[in-house]
Design an enzyme around this catalytic site. Structure first.
Site, mmCIF file in Angstrom:
data_model
loop_
_atom_site.group_PDB
_atom_site.id
_atom_site.type_symbol
_atom_site.label_atom_id
_atom_site.label_comp_id
_atom_site.label_asym_id
_atom_site.label_seq_id
_atom_site.Cartn_x
_atom_site.Cartn_y
_atom_site.Cartn_z
ATOM 1 N N HIS A 382 0.810 -1.227 0.000
ATOM 2 C CA HIS A 382 0.000 0.000 0.000
ATOM 3 C C HIS A 382 0.841 1.275 0.000
ATOM 4 O O HIS A 382 0.443 2.274 -0.573
ATOM 5 C CB HIS A 382 -1.016 0.001 1.151
ATOM 6 C CG HIS A 382 -0.403 -0.032 2.532
ATOM 7 N ND1 HIS A 382 -0.006 -1.209 3.129
ATOM 8 C CD2 HIS A 382 -0.118 0.949 3.411
ATOM 9 C CE1 HIS A 382 0.483 -0.945 4.326
ATOM 10 N NE2 HIS A 382 0.438 0.366 4.519
ATOM 11 N N ASP A 383 2.015 1.230 0.622
ATOM 12 C CA ASP A 383 2.828 2.450 0.718
ATOM 13 C C ASP A 383 4.051 2.427 -0.189
ATOM 14 O O ASP A 383 5.021 3.149 0.060
ATOM 15 C CB ASP A 383 3.282 2.660 2.171
ATOM 16 C CG ASP A 383 2.249 3.457 2.954
ATOM 17 O OD1 ASP A 383 1.408 4.140 2.314
ATOM 18 O OD2 ASP A 383 2.283 3.397 4.196
ATOM 19 N N LYS A 386 6.049 5.422 -1.321
ATOM 20 C CA LYS A 386 6.927 6.200 -0.430
ATOM 21 C C LYS A 386 8.385 6.142 -0.865
ATOM 22 O O LYS A 386 9.202 6.930 -0.391
ATOM 23 C CB LYS A 386 6.784 5.718 1.019
ATOM 24 C CG LYS A 386 5.502 6.226 1.668
ATOM 25 C CD LYS A 386 5.463 5.905 3.143
ATOM 26 C CE LYS A 386 4.155 6.402 3.762
ATOM 27 N NZ LYS A 386 3.960 5.863 5.122
ATOM 28 N N HIS A 411 2.464 9.954 -2.356
ATOM 29 C CA HIS A 411 2.876 8.536 -2.344
ATOM 30 C C HIS A 411 1.755 7.636 -2.885
ATOM 31 O O HIS A 411 2.007 6.565 -3.410
ATOM 32 C CB HIS A 411 3.354 8.097 -0.954
ATOM 33 C CG HIS A 411 2.273 7.732 0.017
ATOM 34 N ND1 HIS A 411 1.605 8.655 0.779
ATOM 35 C CD2 HIS A 411 1.744 6.515 0.368
ATOM 36 C CE1 HIS A 411 0.715 8.037 1.550
ATOM 37 N NE2 HIS A 411 0.787 6.731 1.311
ATOM 38 N N HIS A 437 -5.965 4.014 -0.484
ATOM 39 C CA HIS A 437 -5.967 3.699 0.940
ATOM 40 C C HIS A 437 -5.976 4.924 1.850
ATOM 41 O O HIS A 437 -6.053 4.796 3.063
ATOM 42 C CB HIS A 437 -4.815 2.738 1.306
ATOM 43 C CG HIS A 437 -3.449 3.369 1.309
ATOM 44 N ND1 HIS A 437 -2.778 3.672 0.154
ATOM 45 C CD2 HIS A 437 -2.635 3.743 2.339
ATOM 46 C CE1 HIS A 437 -1.589 4.208 0.471
ATOM 47 N NE2 HIS A 437 -1.487 4.257 1.790
ATOM 48 N N HIS A 438 -5.921 6.132 1.259
ATOM 49 C CA HIS A 438 -6.073 7.336 2.099
ATOM 50 C C HIS A 438 -7.352 8.092 1.780
ATOM 51 O O HIS A 438 -7.526 9.222 2.226
ATOM 52 C CB HIS A 438 -4.855 8.250 1.946
ATOM 53 C CG HIS A 438 -3.639 7.724 2.664
ATOM 54 N ND1 HIS A 438 -3.528 7.708 4.040
ATOM 55 C CD2 HIS A 438 -2.492 7.149 2.197
ATOM 56 C CE1 HIS A 438 -2.365 7.160 4.385
ATOM 57 N NE2 HIS A 438 -1.714 6.808 3.274
ATOM 58 N N ASP A 466 -4.789 -0.261 8.143
ATOM 59 C CA ASP A 466 -3.527 0.492 8.203
ATOM 60 C C ASP A 466 -3.539 1.443 9.395
ATOM 61 O O ASP A 466 -2.589 1.489 10.187
ATOM 62 C CB ASP A 466 -3.370 1.264 6.878
ATOM 63 C CG ASP A 466 -1.986 1.887 6.736
ATOM 64 O OD1 ASP A 466 -1.026 1.362 7.338
ATOM 65 O OD2 ASP A 466 -1.872 2.904 6.022
HETATM 66 FE FE LIG Z 1 -0.059 5.359 2.950
HETATM 67 FE FE LIG Z 2 0.912 1.445 6.323
#
Ligand SMILES: [Fe+2]
Ligand SMILES: [Fe+2]
Length: 522
Positions: A382-383, A386, A411, A437-438, A466
């Site tokens: 998911h990240d 980054k 990200h 996811h945000h 998360d």
């Molecule tokens: Fe994230």
């Molecule tokens: Fe995370």
């Protein structure tokens, strides 16, 4: 038999296996060929039985069935679908009763294999030419014409062609079954399900040769060899209690002996009262399929078993390869996720916990197996975006400035960019998750401000999981929160940041989510 959708080429006659007329002695007494006498004169029944009494064909005698009217014959025919020969009178309760019965047998019952011999005393009532052309009958005899010797040879010939027709029909059914069942096997996702599927399909295959209704359910099991020991994976019939759960399932000496023989020779074994099929996967794992029988299989049945087993071997290799591929993908994904995690100095184990918690939440939400697997495999990434965020922002202790936060938000877009190029389902799911996811249920999230069910299910699952795991963990910018505080926060964000139904699902099983945290500690 019903018409199946699959078209299969009909095998050439020389590929079919007609039983020898003097087979080896069967284990049990074979039932007689069923012969139905339909006639309104009792005398005809008596004489016919007298003449045919001693007839045997292919090691089987005759079993007589009697009907004195068309109506009575219908009842008997409905009950017995394996009548070899019907000796049929034409004039009974009506002048056409016999001919109507032919219609009923061929069209009404769809029975095309029973041989029908029309016997008439009044040829004028049913002229031979017209009857033979119009009705699906196999012979037409005047009663006066049928001397004892003639009747004997006519019936014998009829039984022979009934038997041969049946072999063709059974092989058609068997091949149809093999073709349709193999597709099902290719869809099995793990060894236990696969073993179950093979057992079910082999049972159906063995029942194809029952003469009529499927009365007996065969007994057998599928096993794998692990460290020299034979471990049963699944069983059916007498062995249905066997399986990975019942370790106490002890195989008797006879069974073990046949299994050992197959293992020693690395091939299938056909014994008098059982058979074993042997499968060795490309990676060398050995698997066995055992069935107990109450008679030995005919050459034709053995051939069907072998053809089916050939397909099982291919499907097995395919399934093992798929499993291996999935494991490899999972490892790569987790490793990638952990790289990002370690660079952003997040707590160790975060991506593994997110993965497992997503799986659990998806299960509790009632998603199907394939979706549960997808979200479990894809969520660790998911990240991944980054990796494009500068250290000064990613590793900054304390709060980000407005400008820095805008950079941080990217990200989601970066992750989506990185992953969306692949057409693999896992990568596609991961791309969606990285992107969404945000997002927040109330529309206040980023990058696109999606709301409610406009946010992909996987995005909503990962969003909740998360946050849940991050709050309980230490981060460069915060201490871990106690569980009470996390629960209050999530409940306060029910319908705001999070999908309310998902919050309820998480809360109702909170303990099991906490257990996952303990299994993968920081
Ligand atoms: Fe994230
Ligand atoms: Fe995370």
């Amino acid at each position: 038999m019903d018409d199946m959708k699959l078209e299969i080429p009909s095998p050439a006659a020389d590929e079919l296996f007609f039983a020898e007329e003097h087979e080896s002695t069967p284990l049990r007494l074979l039932p007689g060929w069923k012969l139905l006498i339909v006639d309104d004169e009792e005398e005809v029944h008596v004489i016919t039985k007298m003449v045919l009494e001693g007839l045997t064909f292919s090691g089987r005698g005759l079993t007589f069935l009697s009907a004195h009217s068309g109506a009575q014959a219908r009842d008997i025919l409905r009950e017995h679908c394996d009548i070899a020969v019907i000796l049929l009178d034409v004039v009974m309760e009506t002048g056409q009763a016999g001919l109507e019965l032919v219609e009923f047998i061929r069209s009404g019952l769809g029975n095309r294999t029973s041989r029908i011999i029309l016997r008439t005393g009044q040829p004028g009532q049913a002229p031979e030419r017209e009857v033979i052309t119009r009705y699906d009958i196999n012979d037409y005899k005047h009663k006066t014409e049928l001397t004892a010797q003639k009747l004997f040879s006519t019936v014998t010939t009829a039984i022979r062609s009934y038997r041969d027709l049946n072999v063709i029909e059974k092989s058609r059914q068997g091949l149809n079954l093999i073709i349709s069942s193999t597709k099902g096997l290719f869809e099995r996702r793990n060894m236990a399900l696969f073993a179950r599927g093979v057992l079910d399909q082999m049972s159906s295959l063995l029942r194809v040769n029952e003469d009529c209704l499927f009365l007996h359910s065969p007994s057998g099991f599928a096993a794998t060899v692990s460290q020299g020991d034979i471990a049963v994976l699944a069983g059916t019939g007498e062995f249905s209690h066997c399986g990975p759960i019942d370790a106490a399932c002890v195989l008797d000496d006879n069974v073990t002996r046949v299994l050992q023989r197959a293992l020693r020779h690395k091939c299938g074994v056909f014994a008098e009262d059982s058979f074993v099929q042997y499968f060795r996967s490309r990676r060398g794992s050995e698997n066995l399929l055992y069935f107990r029988l109450d008679r030995s299989l005919s050459p034709f049945e053995r051939r069907l078993v072998e053809v089916f087993s050939g397909n099982v071997a291919i499907a097995l290799d395919n399934m093992l390869l798929n499993t291996e591929l999935l494991h490899a993908q999972k490892e790569i994904i987790l490793t990638l996720g952990e790289c990002v995690e370690s660079r952003s100095k997040e707590t160790a184990g975060h991506v593994r916990r997110v993965s497992e918690c997503c799986r659990l939440l998806a299960l509790r939400l009632g998603l199907d197996d394939a979706e549960v697997d997808l979200v479990r495999l894809a969520s660790p990434m998911h990240d991944v975006g980054k990796i494009g965020i500068p250290d000064s922002i990613l590793l900054k202790p304390g709060k980000l400035t407005g400008e820095e936060f805008e950079v941080m938000k990217t990200h989601t877009l970066l992750g989506h960019q990185i992953l969306k190029g692949s057409s693999r389902p896992i990568m596609q799911a991961a791309a969606v998750i990285a992107h969404e996811h945000h997002e927040r249920w109330n529309g206040g999230g980023y990058p696109r401000g999606l709301a409610g069910e406009g946010i992909h299910l996987f995005g909503r699952i990962v969003c909740l999981v998360d946050v849940f795991d991050s709050l309980l963990s230490r981060r460069v910018y915060k201490e871990p929160w106690p569980l009470e505080q996390v629960r209050d926060f999530i409940l306060a964000e029910r319908g705001e940041m999070f999908d309310p139904h998902m919050v309820d699902t998480l809360m109702s099983g909170l303990d099991s989510f906490v257990v996952i945290r303990q299994e993968f500690p920081d």
